[in-house]
Design a protein around this motif. Structure first.
Motif, PDB file in Angstrom:
ATOM      1  N   PRO A  44       0.829  -1.206   0.000  1.00  0.00           N
ATOM      2  CA  PRO A  44       0.000   0.000   0.000  1.00  0.00           C
ATOM      3  C   PRO A  44       0.866   1.260   0.000  1.00  0.00           C
ATOM      4  O   PRO A  44       2.045   1.205   0.383  1.00  0.00           O
ATOM      5  N   CYS A  45       0.310   2.356  -0.414  1.00  0.00           N
ATOM      6  CA  CYS A  45       1.052   3.613  -0.324  1.00  0.00           C
ATOM      7  C   CYS A  45       1.181   4.016   1.142  1.00  0.00           C
ATOM      8  O   CYS A  45       0.392   3.590   1.991  1.00  0.00           O
ATOM      9  N   HIS A  46       2.167   4.785   1.460  1.00  0.00           N
ATOM     10  CA  HIS A  46       2.399   5.298   2.817  1.00  0.00           C
ATOM     11  C   HIS A  46       2.578   4.205   3.857  1.00  0.00           C
ATOM     12  O   HIS A  46       2.254   4.400   5.030  1.00  0.00           O
ATOM     13  N   GLY A  47       3.010   3.036   3.447  1.00  0.00           N
ATOM     14  CA  GLY A  47       3.269   1.964   4.407  1.00  0.00           C
ATOM     15  C   GLY A  47       2.042   1.463   5.132  1.00  0.00           C
ATOM     16  O   GLY A  47       2.131   0.931   6.230  1.00  0.00           O
ATOM     17  N   GLY A  48       0.863   1.652   4.549  1.00  0.00           N
ATOM     18  CA  GLY A  48      -0.375   1.172   5.163  1.00  0.00           C
ATOM     19  C   GLY A  48      -0.794   1.972   6.387  1.00  0.00           C
ATOM     20  O   GLY A  48      -1.397   1.446   7.301  1.00  0.00           O
ATOM     21  N   GLN A  49      -0.524   3.249   6.397  1.00  0.00           N
ATOM     22  CA  GLN A  49      -0.833   4.091   7.542  1.00  0.00           C
ATOM     23  C   GLN A  49      -2.285   4.535   7.601  1.00  0.00           C
ATOM     24  O   GLN A  49      -2.605   5.526   8.229  1.00  0.00           O
TER      25      GLN A  49
END
Length: 57
Positions: A44-49
């Motif tokens: 996911p983008c942003h490390g799944g944040q």
């Protein structure tokens, strides 16, 4: 002066990004390295944040 945001160039991404700080590939602005590389491992983008995007899946 506030930054002018653009939509991340990743098709499934809903994030907006500042072109000055975006990950740039082929003249397009991406919100993260994962989006810029096309999510080769479905990350996911942003490390799944918890940004709410469905990209990478």
């Amino acid at each position: 002066m506030p930054a002018t945001l653009v939509k991340c160039a990743c098709a499934k991404c809903s994030c907006d990004v500042d072109p000055a700080t975006a990950v740039s590939r082929d003249g397009r602005a991406y919100c993260s390295e994962a989006c810029a590389t096309g999510h080769p491992n479905h990350e996911p983008c942003h490390g799944g944040q918890g940004c709410g995007c469905s990209c990478g899946s």
